[in-house]
Scaffold this active site. Structure first.
Site, PDB file in Angstrom:
ATOM      1  N   LYS A  96       0.829  -1.123  -0.131  1.00  0.00           N
ATOM      2  CA  LYS A  96       0.067   0.036   0.047  1.00  0.00           C
ATOM      3  C   LYS A  96       0.960   1.214   0.007  1.00  0.00           C
ATOM      4  CE  LYS A  96      -1.552   1.632   3.914  1.00  0.00           C
ATOM      5  NZ  LYS A  96      -1.548   2.993   4.467  1.00  0.00           N
ATOM      6  N   ASN A  97       1.870   1.244   0.983  1.00  0.00           N
ATOM      7  CA  ASN A  97       2.485   2.439   1.087  1.00  0.00           C
ATOM      8  C   ASN A  97       3.483   2.969   0.086  1.00  0.00           C
ATOM      9  OD1 ASN A  97       1.111   3.096   3.430  1.00  0.00           O
ATOM     10  ND2 ASN A  97       2.508   2.483   4.741  1.00  0.00           N
ATOM     11  N   ARG A 144      -4.670   9.528   3.478  1.00  0.00           N
ATOM     12  CA  ARG A 144      -3.372  10.058   3.816  1.00  0.00           C
ATOM     13  C   ARG A 144      -2.513  10.666   2.870  1.00  0.00           C
ATOM     14  NH1 ARG A 144      -2.672  13.242   7.824  1.00  0.00           N
ATOM     15  NH2 ARG A 144      -0.493  13.872   7.903  1.00  0.00           N
ATOM     16  N   CYS A 184      -6.049   7.541   8.612  1.00  0.00           N
ATOM     17  CA  CYS A 184      -6.219   6.780   9.960  1.00  0.00           C
ATOM     18  C   CYS A 184      -5.914   7.762  11.131  1.00  0.00           C
ATOM     19  CB  CYS A 184      -5.437   5.554  10.025  1.00  0.00           C
ATOM     20  SG  CYS A 184      -5.980   4.020   9.229  1.00  0.00           S
ATOM     21  N   ARG A 188      -0.719  13.738  13.378  1.00  0.00           N
ATOM     22  CA  ARG A 188      -0.291  13.810  12.000  1.00  0.00           C
ATOM     23  C   ARG A 188      -0.307  14.949  11.090  1.00  0.00           C
ATOM     24  NH1 ARG A 188      -2.635   8.318   9.189  1.00  0.00           N
ATOM     25  NH2 ARG A 188      -0.276   8.189   8.557  1.00  0.00           N
ATOM     26  N   PRO A 189       0.447  15.856  11.678  1.00  0.00           N
ATOM     27  CA  PRO A 189       0.670  17.231  10.877  1.00  0.00           C
ATOM     28  C   PRO A 189       1.663  17.004   9.812  1.00  0.00           C
ATOM     29  CG  PRO A 189       2.054  17.187  13.079  1.00  0.00           C
ATOM     30  CD  PRO A 189       1.316  15.823  12.887  1.00  0.00           C
ATOM     31  N   ASP A 215       3.746  19.632   8.958  1.00  0.00           N
ATOM     32  CA  ASP A 215       4.705  20.787   8.958  1.00  0.00           C
ATOM     33  C   ASP A 215       6.051  20.279   8.361  1.00  0.00           C
ATOM     34  OD1 ASP A 215       4.755  18.930  11.162  1.00  0.00           O
ATOM     35  OD2 ASP A 215       6.153  19.975  12.182  1.00  0.00           O
ATOM     36  N   ASP A 246       3.666   0.007  12.183  1.00  0.00           N
ATOM     37  CA  ASP A 246       2.509  -0.637  11.305  1.00  0.00           C
ATOM     38  C   ASP A 246       2.169  -2.158  11.841  1.00  0.00           C
ATOM     39  OD1 ASP A 246       1.989   1.471  10.211  1.00  0.00           O
ATOM     40  OD2 ASP A 246       2.857   0.969   8.375  1.00  0.00           O
TER      41      ASP A 246
HETATM   42  N1  EPU Z   1       5.251  14.140  11.471  1.00  0.00           N
HETATM   43  C1  EPU Z   1       5.234  15.274  11.765  1.00  0.00           C
HETATM   44  N2  EPU Z   1       5.226  16.228  10.864  1.00  0.00           N
HETATM   45  C2  EPU Z   1       4.974  16.058   9.521  1.00  0.00           C
HETATM   46  C3  EPU Z   1       5.249  14.670   9.007  1.00  0.00           C
HETATM   47  C4  EPU Z   1       5.009  13.518  10.101  1.00  0.00           C
HETATM   48  O1  EPU Z   1       5.189  15.631  12.769  1.00  0.00           O
HETATM   49  O2  EPU Z   1       5.129  16.908   8.734  1.00  0.00           O
HETATM   50  C5  EPU Z   1       5.044  13.010  12.542  1.00  0.00           C
HETATM   51  C6  EPU Z   1       3.810  12.058  12.463  1.00  0.00           C
HETATM   52  O3  EPU Z   1       2.889  12.572  13.064  1.00  0.00           O
HETATM   53  C7  EPU Z   1       4.423  10.844  12.990  1.00  0.00           C
HETATM   54  C8  EPU Z   1       5.825  10.732  12.434  1.00  0.00           C
HETATM   55  O4  EPU Z   1       6.206  12.181  12.332  1.00  0.00           O
HETATM   56  O5  EPU Z   1       4.200  10.943  14.510  1.00  0.00           O
HETATM   57  C9  EPU Z   1       6.208   9.625  11.377  1.00  0.00           C
HETATM   58  O6  EPU Z   1       5.420   9.957  10.396  1.00  0.00           O
HETATM   59  P1  EPU Z   1       5.744   9.661   8.754  1.00  0.00           P
HETATM   60  O7  EPU Z   1       5.598  11.060   8.191  1.00  0.00           O
HETATM   61  O8  EPU Z   1       6.891   9.064   8.947  1.00  0.00           O
HETATM   62  O9  EPU Z   1       4.368   8.797   8.466  1.00  0.00           O
HETATM   63  P2  EPU Z   1       3.392   9.163   7.276  1.00  0.00           P
HETATM   64  O10 EPU Z   1       3.968   9.547   6.038  1.00  0.00           O
HETATM   65  O11 EPU Z   1       2.253   9.965   7.665  1.00  0.00           O
HETATM   66  C10 EPU Z   1       3.470   6.580   6.623  1.00  0.00           C
HETATM   67  C11 EPU Z   1       2.545   5.383   6.146  1.00  0.00           C
HETATM   68  C12 EPU Z   1       2.120   5.090   7.657  1.00  0.00           C
HETATM   69  C13 EPU Z   1       3.231   4.370   8.417  1.00  0.00           C
HETATM   70  C14 EPU Z   1       4.044   5.473   8.673  1.00  0.00           C
HETATM   71  C15 EPU Z   1       5.494   4.999   9.156  1.00  0.00           C
HETATM   72  C16 EPU Z   1       1.420   6.232   4.080  1.00  0.00           C
HETATM   73  C17 EPU Z   1       0.308   6.997   3.547  1.00  0.00           C
HETATM   74  N3  EPU Z   1       1.367   5.938   5.297  1.00  0.00           N
HETATM   75  O12 EPU Z   1       2.912   7.575   7.176  1.00  0.00           O
HETATM   76  O13 EPU Z   1       1.161   3.881   7.111  1.00  0.00           O
HETATM   77  O14 EPU Z   1       2.435   4.017   9.686  1.00  0.00           O
HETATM   78  O15 EPU Z   1       4.551   6.084   7.368  1.00  0.00           O
HETATM   79  O16 EPU Z   1       5.962   3.993   8.652  1.00  0.00           O
HETATM   80  O17 EPU Z   1       2.541   5.818   3.405  1.00  0.00           O
HETATM   81  C18 EPU Z   1      -0.315   2.320   7.685  1.00  0.00           C
HETATM   82  O18 EPU Z   1      -0.127   1.672   6.642  1.00  0.00           O
HETATM   83  O19 EPU Z   1      -1.227   1.787   8.609  1.00  0.00           O
HETATM   84  C19 EPU Z   1       0.026   3.627   8.084  1.00  0.00           C
HETATM   85  C20 EPU Z   1      -0.427   4.412   8.923  1.00  0.00           C
END
Ligand code: EPU
Length: 413
Positions: free
Chosen positions: A21-22, A91, A115, A120-121, A123, A301
């Site tokens: 998926k990701n 997302r 989810c 999930r900001p 920034d 995950d």
């Molecule tokens: N974060 C910030 N600011 C940002 C971006 C992230 O504070 O601008 C924080 C998040 O809130 C979190 C941490 O940094 O606490 C890590 O977030 P990350 O950006 O790495 O994750 P993501 O891109 O939001 C993707 C996957 C998630 C998976 C995570 C970690 C997608 C669409 N989503 O999320 O997938 O858990 O990476 O591997 O690719 C899932 O598959 O169930 C899922 C939630």
């Protein structure tokens, strides 16, 4: 959608992993950068992917999705504000921002959803766009990003580790002459996307938390790419095998699962594996102490799934969630089901037990829903799981795959 699960039976047989998926979500968005046709193989038929397809169609792309192969033709692509409801359902719609900035130097989009596993900001994404010469406003759930100044070259450092921001900043930087980005984080799925960008002709090099890029003239052609296999899906079926039977998981990249496999072997669970296959047999293991970390650490995950497996350990196991603030639902369900469990500050301590009283449950996120399914299949009794749609967002054909393995599931509504 609600499902009824009759648990306690033997779950046995072979299952093949689908594409991740990701990886699929950013790959579909990045297909717009090809300015032509792209053929993607091994694309999972999951709701998040269907939502991205629907956005591509709103943008006048042709999308043909047969089996697990998708042909995307973006010849008629033109700029439109991304004010489609699908953007807020998922997302990964945020990947359109970086792609649009490279293609059109602007993007208006409904803020991404997905989810609810924490605040999930975005920034880190926004700060990177600013470093790349853009400015942004957010009004009534609409994020608008516009070019402020022309930047040809940049060396930027992402302020924190983020899977999404690393790829998104990279997409946004592809119109520059050159860039260097430090503190980037690419999991196997992100690396798959970087490989795709290179196939398209964008020379993005990645090593040790750094990407470098130097633009060259692109020659676009029909690009074919096979999506990397879903390591979290593999772990889901592996935990199911350990809880409830004897499962062989095929089409998996075990090199991407080094830490979880090592932890399980060390705990004494019955697993064996080769490069592309895992065998998992019902067993008990010693207690484990796990902390979720960015890759190659233990994946957040898989945290809820392992929480269910903790009930099959001979003693107390602990799980510390370090990535998202609100991903501990399964431990409250375990507690409600008679498992001794202590939850504090995103850490759960779970006592292994055979005495589990199944209840009716509600899924609050994708992986929580999958963990509930494992809990229900692994223990005697009948269970209702509501909100199961969450699971269909990210698991390809899960109901049929589980039924083929002998699981008893019925869709209720
Ligand atoms: N974060 C910030 N600011 C940002 C971006 C992230 O504070 O601008 C924080 C998040 O809130 C979190 C941490 O940094 O606490 C890590 O977030 P990350 O950006 O790495 O994750 P993501 O891109 O939001 C993707 C996957 C998630 C998976 C995570 C970690 C997608 C669409 N989503 O999320 O997938 O858990 O990476 O591997 O690719 C899932 O598959 O169930 C899922 C939630």
């Amino acid at each position: 959608m609600n499902i009824k699960v009759t648990g306690g039976g033997v779950i046995k047989g072979h299952v093949a992993c689908s594409g991740a998926k990701n990886a699929s979500i950013p790959l579909l968005c990045a297909s717009l950068l090809a300015k032509g046709k792209v053929l993607l193989r091994n694309v999972p038929r999951i709701r998040d992917v269907l939502d991205i397809c629907s956005i591509l169609k709103h943008l006048d792309c042709k999308v043909v999705f047969k089996g697990h192969t998708m042909l995307i033709d973006n010849t008629n692509l033109k700029y439109k504000p991304l004010l489609f409801e699908e953007c807020q359902r998922i997302r990964g719609s945020y990947y359109f921002i970086g792609v649009f900035l490279t293609l059109f130097s602007k993007c208006e989009i409904l803020l991404p959803g997905g989810c609810k596993i924490g605040a999930r900001p975005i920034d880190i994404h926004l700060e990177a766009f600013t470093d790349l010469g853009y400015e942004y406003t957010i009004t009534d759930q609409v994020l608008s990003v516009y070019k402020k100044k022309a930047v040809k070259e940049v060396h930027l450092t992402l302020k924190n580790k983020s899977v999404g921001a690393s790829l998104n900043a990279c997409f946004a930087g592809l119109s520059l002459q050159q860039f260097v980005m430090d503190n980037v984080l690419f999991e196997p799925e992100g690396k798959d996307v970087i490989e795709f960008l290179n196939q398209l002709g964008y020379p993005v090099l990645f090593s040790n938390e750094k990407i470098t890029y130097q633009k060259k003239n692109l020659e676009f052609k029909l690009t074919k790419h096979t999506v990397v296999s879903d390591r979290i899906e593999a772990l889901t079926y592996m935990v199911l095998g350990l809880l409830a039977g004897d499962i062989t998981i095929k089409k998996v990249e075990t090199k991407d699962l080094e830490l979880p496999l090592t932890i399980l072997k060390k705990a004494g669970f019955l697993i064996s594996f080769t490069e592309n296959e895992i065998k998992a047999k019902k067993s008990k293991g010693n207690p484990m102490e796990i902390t979720t970390e960015v890759y190659p650490g233990f994946p957040t995950d898989a945290q809820s799934l392992f929480g269910v497996l903790y009930t099959r350990t001979n003693g107390q196991s602990s799980m510390q969630e370090n990535i998202f603030e609100n991903r501990m639902h399964i431990y409250y369900d375990l507690m409600d089901s008679g498992v001794e469990c202590l939850i504090k500050n995103n850490k759960a301590i779970v006592e292994g037990t055979d005495q589990i009283q199944l209840k009716n449950y509600k899924a609050y996120d994708l992986r929580h829903g999958a963990a509930l399914l494992l809990l229900a299949l692994a223990n005697e009794g009948e269970t209702l799981i509501s909100n199961f749609d969450y699971v269909l967002r990210g698991y390809d054909d899960i109901l049929n795959k589980v039924k083929t393995l002998g699981g008893k599931i019925e869709i209720i509504s």
